[in-house]
Every structure is written in structure tokens, then in C-alpha cells.
Design an enzyme around this catalytic site. Sequence first.
Site, short mmCIF file in Angstrom:
data_model
loop_
_atom_site.label_atom_id
_atom_site.label_comp_id
_atom_site.label_asym_id
_atom_site.label_seq_id
_atom_site.Cartn_x
_atom_site.Cartn_y
_atom_site.Cartn_z
N ASN A 1 4.13 2.11 8.98
CA ASN A 1 4.91 2.73 7.91
C ASN A 1 5.83 3.80 8.53
OD1 ASN A 1 5.62 4.77 5.96
ND2 ASN A 1 4.15 3.87 4.56
N HIS B 1 8.31 2.77 1.87
CA HIS B 1 8.06 3.07 0.46
C HIS B 1 9.34 3.64 -0.12
CE1 HIS B 1 5.31 5.33 -2.64
NE2 HIS B 1 6.26 4.62 -3.22
N ARG C 1 10.62 5.38 -2.82
CA ARG C 1 10.14 6.13 -3.98
C ARG C 1 11.23 6.28 -5.02
NH1 ARG C 1 5.83 9.53 -4.54
NH2 ARG C 1 4.22 9.26 -2.99
N ARG D 1 12.77 10.35 -1.83
CA ARG D 1 12.57 11.55 -0.99
C ARG D 1 12.57 11.23 0.50
NH1 ARG D 1 6.31 12.99 -2.32
NH2 ARG D 1 7.09 12.85 -4.44
N GLU E 1 6.74 -0.94 -0.27
CA GLU E 1 5.85 -0.31 -1.25
C GLU E 1 6.71 0.19 -2.38
OE1 GLU E 1 3.75 2.87 0.58
OE2 GLU E 1 2.64 1.56 1.89
N THR F 1 0.78 9.24 -1.89
CA THR F 1 0.14 8.40 -2.92
C THR F 1 -1.33 8.79 -3.02
OG1 THR F 1 1.62 6.71 -2.07
CG2 THR F 1 0.07 6.03 -3.75
N GLU G 1 -4.85 -3.76 -1.34
CA GLU G 1 -4.90 -2.78 -0.25
C GLU G 1 -5.83 -1.67 -0.73
OE1 GLU G 1 -1.40 -1.81 1.95
OE2 GLU G 1 -2.12 0.22 2.37
N HIS H 1 -4.04 4.41 4.19
CA HIS H 1 -3.84 5.79 3.75
C HIS H 1 -4.71 6.76 4.54
CE1 HIS H 1 -2.56 9.20 1.46
NE2 HIS H 1 -1.61 8.42 1.00
N1 PXP Z 1 -0.66 2.23 2.28
C1 PXP Z 1 -0.07 2.66 1.14
C2 PXP Z 1 -0.11 1.75 -0.03
C3 PXP Z 1 0.60 3.90 1.07
O1 PXP Z 1 1.16 4.30 -0.08
C4 PXP Z 1 0.67 4.69 2.24
C5 PXP Z 1 1.42 5.99 2.21
O2 PXP Z 1 2.75 5.76 1.96
C6 PXP Z 1 0.07 4.20 3.40
C7 PXP Z 1 -0.60 2.97 3.40
C8 PXP Z 1 0.14 4.94 4.70
O3 PXP Z 1 -0.52 6.13 4.60
P1 PXP Z 1 -0.42 7.19 5.79
O4 PXP Z 1 1.02 7.58 5.88
O5 PXP Z 1 -1.31 8.30 5.34
O6 PXP Z 1 -0.88 6.50 7.04
#
Ligand code: PXP
Length: 242
Positions: free
Chosen positions: A10, A46, A48, A52, A73, A104, A154, A195
Site C-alpha cells: 500500500n 486507497h 479516500r 487526503r 480500496e 481505517t 480482508e 492493517h
Molecule cells: N488493508 C486495508 C483494507 C486498509 O484500509 C489499510 C490501510 O489503508 C491497510 C490494509 C494497510 O494498513 P497499514 O497502512 O496500517 O499497513
Amino acid sequence: MKIKKRLGVNIDHVATIRNARGEKYPNPLHAALVAQKSGADSITIHLREDRRHIKDHDLRIIKKKLKIPLNLEMSATKEMFKIAIKHKPNYVCIVPEKRQEITTEGGLNLHHKINFLKQIILNLKKKNIRVALFIEPKISDVIISKKIGADCVELHTGRYCNLFNNKNKTKSSFLSIKKAAIYGKKIGLDVHAGHGLTYDTLRHISKIHPISEFNIGHFIIAESIFIGLKKSIKKFKKIIDG
Ligand code: PXP
């Protein structure tokens, strides 16, 4: 048979750093291409509602230039649905979104707008987009996800990671993830997790065999400051591959 586990990188926070100064650097496309070269199996962004970090032009150019799958996302809104249909990412992960949250904070509320969610899933799948739902690691949510047509779930690992990082007991949280993963796989869903994952938490979570994909962002970008994006991705890949 051992499942081949995938790492989704990500890159939202490359855009966060860029936007902090309103410059054109660091460029999320550059990060996506370096991640691709370093062994990422997919790239996650993502978009948003408040834009942002990732902006619409990032989505457009990354989708155009990337060779590995792009995972978008997005929240379950008409606007985001239209954007997904227009740009056709390979994967969509539907996430909850609150304007005031820093990240999130929890999984989707699957009792809210369920018919709308079902319709979005169906229409994305018609366009050959793989659809995942970002949910709390609860069997009841896994069952609903399957019922409304998702390809994957997920599982939100944020709670587990917070407990781990604060040196609290993690056994029950770990078991919830494990049970949800086993059940999801059993009913035919592809099971992912993400996450808050770090090297340490991934070492534990990656032992849950039904989980086939990990989506990791913040820690990879943070580590890149010290060791670079390539090395950080390679370290995560090594952990996933056991
Ligand atoms: N998976 C999802 C669905 C998320 O919303 C996020 C955060 O954007 C992540 C994974 C990745 O989380 P982190 O940035 O904490 O590794």
C-alpha cells in the site's frame, strides 16, 4: 497443499508525504514501480472521499503503467463505484470510511446499506474486478460477506497489532483471526489480512495458513526511510514465504 502467499504494498503514505508540501515528489507512481520491481505481488491505493493522500490522477497513471494487479480500496459510495468502473482496477477492496478517522479504524458494518453493497459487488464482478470486503475477524461477518457475493474477505488486523504493540494479551484476538480465516476458506472465500502489520506481527499472522494475501502500507513506507523501499519489501516477502 501450501498456498502461495501474496504481498500487496500500500503506497498511500508516499502520497501523504508528497501532499504535506504540495510538491510533485515523492511520486506514488515511482513507488509503485519500485515496489513492483522489488517483488510486490500487487499495489494497493486507497482513494479516500476527501482525497487526503491518493488523488484521482495517481489512480489513472498507476493503473496505466503498472504491470502487476492494482487493488483499489474504496468506500461503498456511488462516486467511488463510478470511478472503479471507469478505471477498472484488477481488485477492489471495499472499506468503511469516516472523515475524522486517521486511518481505517474498523471493519465494514455489514448490516448497513446491505442491498447497495450487494449491488456494487455484483456490478464490479461483472466487470471482472475481484471484490474483497474489509471486515472484523468475526465468523458472522464472514458468512454475510459470502452471502452478498464477495470473492474475498480482508480481515482487519488492527486490533491484534495494537494489543501486540502495547504488550497486551493477544491470544483471543489472534484466535478470532484464525477462526475467521479457517471458516472463510472453508466456505470458498479467498482470505486476506491487513492493517497495522509490522515485521513482528506479520511473523505471527502469516502462520495462519488460510490467509493468502497481506496488504501492508504504513510500516513499509516508514521502514523505507531507514532501509529503502526495496529492502523493506524484500524483508516482508521473506517473512511471508516463511
Ligand atoms: N488493508 C486495508 C483494507 C486498509 O484500509 C489499510 C490501510 O489503508 C491497510 C490494509 C494497510 O494498513 P497499514 O497502512 O496500517 O499497513
